[in-house]
Design a protein around this motif. Structure first.
Motif, PDB file in Angstrom:
ATOM      1  N   LEU A  25       0.801  -1.218   0.000  1.00 20.11           N
ATOM      2  CA  LEU A  25       0.000   0.000   0.000  1.00 20.11           C
ATOM      3  C   LEU A  25       0.836   1.271   0.000  1.00 20.11           C
ATOM      4  N   PHE A  26       1.920   1.298   0.749  1.00 15.42           N
ATOM      5  CA  PHE A  26       2.628   2.550   0.992  1.00 15.42           C
ATOM      6  C   PHE A  26       3.876   2.762   0.149  1.00 15.42           C
ATOM      7  N   ASN A  27       4.384   1.763  -0.527  1.00 14.91           N
ATOM      8  CA  ASN A  27       5.582   1.935  -1.353  1.00 14.91           C
ATOM      9  C   ASN A  27       5.196   2.197  -2.793  1.00 14.91           C
ATOM     10  N   ARG A  28       5.956   3.036  -3.452  1.00 17.11           N
ATOM     11  CA  ARG A  28       5.710   3.351  -4.852  1.00 17.11           C
ATOM     12  C   ARG A  28       6.639   2.584  -5.794  1.00 17.11           C
ATOM     13  N   ASN A  29       7.624   1.890  -5.245  1.00 16.14           N
ATOM     14  CA  ASN A  29       8.568   1.121  -6.043  1.00 16.14           C
ATOM     15  C   ASN A  29       7.931  -0.219  -6.420  1.00 16.14           C
ATOM     16  N   LEU A  30       7.984  -0.561  -7.694  1.00 18.12           N
ATOM     17  CA  LEU A  30       7.337  -1.786  -8.169  1.00 18.12           C
ATOM     18  C   LEU A  30       7.963  -3.052  -7.589  1.00 18.12           C
ATOM     19  N   MET A  31       9.277  -3.076  -7.424  1.00 10.26           N
ATOM     20  CA  MET A  31       9.924  -4.261  -6.850  1.00 10.26           C
ATOM     21  C   MET A  31       9.478  -4.474  -5.406  1.00 10.26           C
ATOM     22  N   ASN A 111       9.627   3.733 -10.053  1.00  7.82           N
ATOM     23  CA  ASN A 111       8.716   4.513  -9.239  1.00  7.82           C
ATOM     24  C   ASN A 111       7.428   4.743 -10.020  1.00  7.82           C
ATOM     25  N   LEU A 112       6.295   4.364  -9.431  1.00  6.55           N
ATOM     26  CA  LEU A 112       5.022   4.481 -10.140  1.00  6.55           C
ATOM     27  C   LEU A 112       4.642   5.921 -10.443  1.00  6.55           C
ATOM     28  N   ASP A 113       4.946   6.844  -9.534  1.00  8.40           N
ATOM     29  CA  ASP A 113       4.623   8.249  -9.784  1.00  8.40           C
ATOM     30  C   ASP A 113       5.358   8.776 -11.014  1.00  8.40           C
ATOM     31  N   ARG A 117       3.801  10.041 -14.615  1.00  2.00           N
ATOM     32  CA  ARG A 117       4.145  11.355 -15.173  1.00  2.00           C
ATOM     33  C   ARG A 117       4.677  11.223 -16.601  1.00  2.00           C
ATOM     34  N   LYS A 118       5.538  10.221 -16.821  1.00  4.31           N
ATOM     35  CA  LYS A 118       6.092  10.028 -18.161  1.00  4.31           C
ATOM     36  C   LYS A 118       5.026   9.571 -19.146  1.00  4.31           C
ATOM     37  N   ILE A 119       4.070   8.765 -18.681  1.00  6.80           N
ATOM     38  CA  ILE A 119       2.971   8.340 -19.562  1.00  6.80           C
ATOM     39  C   ILE A 119       2.113   9.547 -19.939  1.00  6.80           C
ATOM     40  N   GLN A 120       1.778  10.399 -18.970  1.00  2.00           N
ATOM     41  CA  GLN A 120       0.994  11.598 -19.263  1.00  2.00           C
ATOM     42  C   GLN A 120       1.747  12.541 -20.206  1.00  2.00           C
TER      43      GLN A 120
END
Length: 127
Positions: A25-31, A111-113, A117-120
């Motif tokens: 829930l709290f980590n943004r790193n995919l691994m 990092n998901l954030d 951002r790169k997708i947008q």
């Protein structure tokens, strides 16, 4: 307190599940998210295995000449569910890791954030 000590496997399983869920829930790193999901799986397998085990009973294995044909056995269904879950978990982990590798090779981050951002940014440039 005595109930908690007598049910320590269930308590450890719940703690493992909570640790894995909080990592997911709290980590943004995919691994780290993949590791959190695997920790959650481990907690569930431990819970199923501890519920399925009954002290003093035998495993339901033996051939036609087994000495204890008519005695009580441990329920084999939780063990089968655990084995099936492990196979599914390994497959899902392999797929998640392969998708993570593809995401990293395209966006150079885990990092998901930053990926969002790169997708947008790519979508805005494409319009």
């Amino acid at each position: 307190m005595d109930l908690l000590l007598s049910r320590y496997l269930e308590a450890v399983a719940i703690i493992l599940f909570a640790i894995g869920f909080s990592i997911l829930l709290f980590n943004r790193n995919l691994m780290k998210k993949i590791m959190g999901l695997n920790i959650m799986d481990t907690g569930m397998y431990l819970l199923l295995a501890s519920i399925g085990y009954i002290e003093g009973l035998d495993a339901p294995v033996g051939g036609p000449n087994a000495e204890h044909i008519y005695t009580d056995f441990i329920n084999p269904i939780p063990a089968g569910l655990v084995l099936t879950g492990i196979v599914v978990s390994v497959s899902v982990t392999a797929i998640m890791l392969s998708l993570t590798i593809r995401l990293y090779s395209r966006y150079h981050t885990l990092n998901l954030d930053e990926i969002f951002r790169k997708i947008q940014k790519d979508e805005e440039e494409g319009e």
